[in-house]
Write an enzyme that holds these catalytic residues in place. Sequence first.
Site, PDB file in Angstrom:
ATOM      1  N   TYR A  66      15.164   9.619  27.503  1.00  0.00           N
ATOM      2  CA  TYR A  66      14.310  10.555  26.845  1.00  0.00           C
ATOM      3  C   TYR A  66      15.052  11.805  26.517  1.00  0.00           C
ATOM      4  CZ  TYR A  66      10.784   7.569  28.950  1.00  0.00           C
ATOM      5  OH  TYR A  66       9.958   6.532  29.460  1.00  0.00           O
ATOM      6  N   HIS A 136      14.937   0.921  34.188  1.00  0.00           N
ATOM      7  CA  HIS A 136      14.133   1.256  32.798  1.00  0.00           C
ATOM      8  C   HIS A 136      13.859  -0.327  32.483  1.00  0.00           C
ATOM      9  CE1 HIS A 136      13.074   4.299  29.692  1.00  0.00           C
ATOM     10  NE2 HIS A 136      12.213   3.165  29.859  1.00  0.00           N
ATOM     11  N   LEU A 217      -2.772   3.936  25.919  1.00  0.00           N
ATOM     12  CA  LEU A 217      -3.622   4.474  24.776  1.00  0.00           C
ATOM     13  C   LEU A 217      -2.898   3.583  23.668  1.00  0.00           C
ATOM     14  CD1 LEU A 217      -4.471   8.166  25.317  1.00  0.00           C
ATOM     15  CD2 LEU A 217      -5.714   6.112  25.905  1.00  0.00           C
ATOM     16  N   PHE A 221      -2.569   4.718  19.404  1.00  0.00           N
ATOM     17  CA  PHE A 221      -3.734   4.172  18.483  1.00  0.00           C
ATOM     18  C   PHE A 221      -4.948   4.265  18.846  1.00  0.00           C
ATOM     19  CE2 PHE A 221      -5.947   0.257  17.519  1.00  0.00           C
ATOM     20  CZ  PHE A 221      -5.750  -0.021  16.256  1.00  0.00           C
TER      21      PHE A 221
END
Length: 347
Positions: A66, A136, A217, A221
Amino acid sequence: MTDQKQRVVVPRVKLGNHGFEVSKLGLGCMVLSGVYNAPLPEEAGISIIKEAFERGITFFDTADVYGPHTNEVLVGKALKQLPREKLQLATKFGIVLQNTDYRGASIKGNPEYVRACCEASLKRLDVQYIDLYYQHRIDTSVPIEETMGELRKLVEEGKIKYIGLSEASPDTIKRAHAVHPITAVQMEWALWTRDIEEEIIPLCRELGIAVVAYSPLGRGFFGGKAVVESLPSETSLKNHPRFTEENIEKNKVFYTRTEKLAEKYGCTSAQLALAWVLNQGDDAVPIPGTTKIKHLVDNIEALRIKLTKDELKEISDAVPVDEVAGDRSFNFKQTFKFADTPLPKTA
């Protein structure tokens, strides 16, 4: 939802069968460093993490990819201002970006890479140990036993406390768990993404492994992203299969249905979608991300919503997953359905 009513007490739950406890709702920190939106200024990102803690969230999720790297630095700075012994910090290794496009990423899981990533994350986070360290994505060229062997050594050295996998196949989970107990499997789980329910969920419950739900979520969306709110100009979601112009038009009906159901339950569409995940069991811990304090508060308020089996089914039926347009991932070949690894070589 306002702060005038009594604040929600965020309950604590066991993550796996080995004594690890976390808040029932976590905070996914990825969005604080961009990807779906412009990166927040550092102080704004830190303030969201601190506000989450003040409201009872103690489980924070990041990853080396990230940013890349900048999110771990941000999270580390925020957690320095909070009591470390009350926090549960999760980070991840295994995705190697070729450029800023996640679709061009490769996967690595060889032992030397595992150790190098862990050492680098410890330094960026500025901590002595990582509570939960995930692979990951699964390197399908390396036997999972080799990756897990190195992770087990890191546990023995005290550099990590618990081991997790993300997007791992049933076979990979079973083989990994035989080397060292897996505490949690992080998977995409949301109203419009339920492909883990057939095999992964039953297996995890059999083995005593918790499920940490990312994108609960639907990448925003069910909060209205691309339906009520237009997508930000800099967002990578414009390239996501479910958010392409053609597919979002088909998928809007699911937001509309959820919004109507939310009126019945006296909440927002986002809260109902999050409550749907929260009510799947104590072993299901969602980690929604947000860049706004208001949405953080709204997410915590979703803990008030208690759903029966019939109500869960009613909500599920509003979003038939076989009718959702588009794959759930940028890199569908890197999801658990393609995550078996070779068997280790025999001596």
